[in-house]
Write a protein that holds these residues in place. Structure first.
Motif, PDB file in Angstrom:
ATOM      1  N   ASN A 212     -43.551  -5.313 -23.183  1.00 13.67           N
ATOM      2  CA  ASN A 212     -42.898  -5.722 -24.252  1.00 13.67           C
ATOM      3  C   ASN A 212     -43.254  -7.338 -24.397  1.00 13.67           C
ATOM      4  O   ASN A 212     -44.062  -7.858 -23.806  1.00 13.67           O
ATOM      5  CB  ASN A 212     -41.497  -5.558 -24.521  1.00 13.67           C
ATOM      6  N   ALA A 213     -42.844  -7.854 -25.582  1.00 11.36           N
ATOM      7  CA  ALA A 213     -43.210  -9.431 -25.719  1.00 11.36           C
ATOM      8  C   ALA A 213     -42.711 -10.193 -24.496  1.00 11.36           C
ATOM      9  O   ALA A 213     -43.247 -11.153 -24.176  1.00 11.36           O
ATOM     10  CB  ALA A 213     -42.496  -9.606 -27.043  1.00 11.36           C
ATOM     11  N   ARG A 217     -44.996 -12.788 -22.010  1.00 10.51           N
ATOM     12  CA  ARG A 217     -44.384 -14.240 -21.779  1.00 10.51           C
ATOM     13  C   ARG A 217     -44.318 -14.442 -20.195  1.00 10.51           C
ATOM     14  O   ARG A 217     -44.680 -15.383 -19.783  1.00 10.51           O
ATOM     15  CB  ARG A 217     -42.959 -14.661 -22.519  1.00 10.51           C
ATOM     16  N   LEU A 218     -43.869 -13.506 -19.528  1.00 10.39           N
ATOM     17  CA  LEU A 218     -43.640 -13.509 -18.218  1.00 10.39           C
ATOM     18  C   LEU A 218     -44.979 -13.539 -17.326  1.00 10.39           C
ATOM     19  O   LEU A 218     -45.333 -14.464 -16.539  1.00 10.39           O
ATOM     20  CB  LEU A 218     -42.780 -12.467 -17.475  1.00 10.39           C
ATOM     21  N   LEU A 234     -53.617 -12.696 -18.171  1.00  9.68           N
ATOM     22  CA  LEU A 234     -52.598 -11.775 -17.486  1.00  9.68           C
ATOM     23  C   LEU A 234     -51.796 -10.956 -18.517  1.00  9.68           C
ATOM     24  O   LEU A 234     -51.489  -9.902 -18.189  1.00  9.68           O
ATOM     25  CB  LEU A 234     -51.457 -12.457 -16.637  1.00  9.68           C
ATOM     26  N   SER A 235     -51.458 -11.491 -19.567  1.00 14.96           N
ATOM     27  CA  SER A 235     -50.680 -11.041 -20.584  1.00 14.96           C
ATOM     28  C   SER A 235     -51.367 -10.071 -21.397  1.00 14.96           C
ATOM     29  O   SER A 235     -50.726  -9.218 -22.285  1.00 14.96           O
ATOM     30  CB  SER A 235     -50.020 -11.945 -21.661  1.00 14.96           C
ATOM     31  N   ALA A 240     -52.295  -6.777 -18.094  1.00 17.44           N
ATOM     32  CA  ALA A 240     -51.073  -6.480 -17.852  1.00 17.44           C
ATOM     33  C   ALA A 240     -50.516  -5.156 -17.546  1.00 17.44           C
ATOM     34  O   ALA A 240     -49.635  -4.684 -16.976  1.00 17.44           O
ATOM     35  CB  ALA A 240     -50.426  -6.824 -19.329  1.00 17.44           C
ATOM     36  N   ASP A 241     -51.214  -4.107 -18.162  1.00 17.20           N
ATOM     37  CA  ASP A 241     -50.803  -2.757 -17.987  1.00 17.20           C
ATOM     38  C   ASP A 241     -50.895  -2.410 -16.571  1.00 17.20           C
ATOM     39  O   ASP A 241     -50.242  -1.617 -15.848  1.00 17.20           O
ATOM     40  CB  ASP A 241     -51.784  -1.660 -18.752  1.00 17.20           C
TER      41      ASP A 241
END
Length: 296
Positions: A212-213, A217-218, A234-235, A240-241
């Motif tokens: 999620n959003a 951000r993390l 990375l996002s 990310a997945d």
């Protein structure tokens, strides 16, 4: 050169040697995110809560390696003990202990006395030890008590479990300070077996991460603190997945995975994290560890 994907601190680390950068990556770091900041805010409110006969308590709950320890450390760093040279005793706004490995009333008192550098004579009765703990804690301007690994108190005979839960109630009633437990879901189930404690302890859950959003951000926050010269993004998918899948959704595993991948990227001279880098850095996902354990 410009490095818009990095924080100022991370940019300054690019001037270091590869080995020095690797050592920097290995150091523990705090990555702030919304849920952690919410819980930190609630801890601050507990610390300044007006004294009343039944103080509110908190139970910080989450799976192993999902950020509980770092959150607690962040809070403790903000409220260290002080020597208080003009008073009769040191000031300890936050007393942190680890629960003993089993449900042991004396073990709880011993952990507190050890943290306070008080002696633990073996001949001392449990009642005397309890009274001494209360007397010492009343002198140190105590704000709240944090008990880590609270689920350990549930690993034993029912009678001993009840005794340990009664210790929590007793300390809360006598000292009139909030008690913060830290543990897994087992700690919640244990607290719920006592109606009085269930009414006093508010669970604050650190859930596993999902796509999620907030997760995006993390990932951006991680990218900003890892001193790599090239952006990894990375996002974004598919990175990310894959990070979420390999880490099983816990922030501690994500940190370990990204640290190992960043170190491998520096050694390989690629200066960015890719899906291939995640696969080649030597990280073993939790699911694979469980599979190996099941075959032994």
């Amino acid at each position: 050169m410009s490095y818009p994907h990095l924080s100022d601190t991370a940019i300054s680390k690019l001037e270091l040697s590869d080995q020095e950068r690797i050592q920097h990556i290995k150091k523990p770091r705090w990555i702030g995110y919304t849920r952690a900041r919410e819980i930190l805010g609630k801890l601050e409110e507990l610390l300044t809560h007006p004294v009343q006969p039944r103080m509110p308590n908190m139970l910080i709950v989450g799976e192993t390696n999902n950020g509980k320890t770092m959150l607690v450390e962040k809070f403790r760093e903000k409220h260290p003990a002080s020597e208080n040279p003009t008073g009769e005793a040191v000031k300890i706004p936050v007393l942190y202990i680890q629960a003993p490995p089993g449900p042991d009333e004396r073990g709880i008192y011993n952990a507190i006395l050890t943290r306070l550098f008080e002696g633990n004579p073996r001949s001392e009765s449990t009642d005397a030890k309890r009274d001494r703990v209360v007397a010492v804690l009343r002198r140190v301007s105590l704000g709240l008590v944090m008990i880590d690994e609270l689920h350990h108190l549930m690993a034993g005979a029912y009678v001993k479990q009840r005794n340990c839960l009664n210790v929590l109630k007793y300390l809360g009633n006598e000292l009139r300070v909030p008690i913060v437990g830290i543990g897994t879901a087992e700690a919640v189930r244990a607290i719920q077996t006592d109606p009085q404690l269930a009414n006093r302890f508010t669970p604050e859950v650190l859930n596993k991460w999902t796509r999620n959003a907030e997760f995006a951000r993390l990932m951006s926050s991680f990218e900003r603190v890892l001193p790599l010269r090239e952006p990894s993004q990375l996002s974004k998918s598919p990175l990310a997945d894959r990070i979420l899948d390999m880490s099983s959704g816990t922030i501690g595993e994500m940190s370990t995975l990204l640290n190992m991948a960043a170190i491998h990227a520096i050694k390989a001279g690629e200066e960015r994290i890719t899906v291939s880098m995640l696969e080649r850095c030597g990280y073993v996902p939790p699911t694979q560890r469980k599979q190996v354990a099941a075959t032994l």
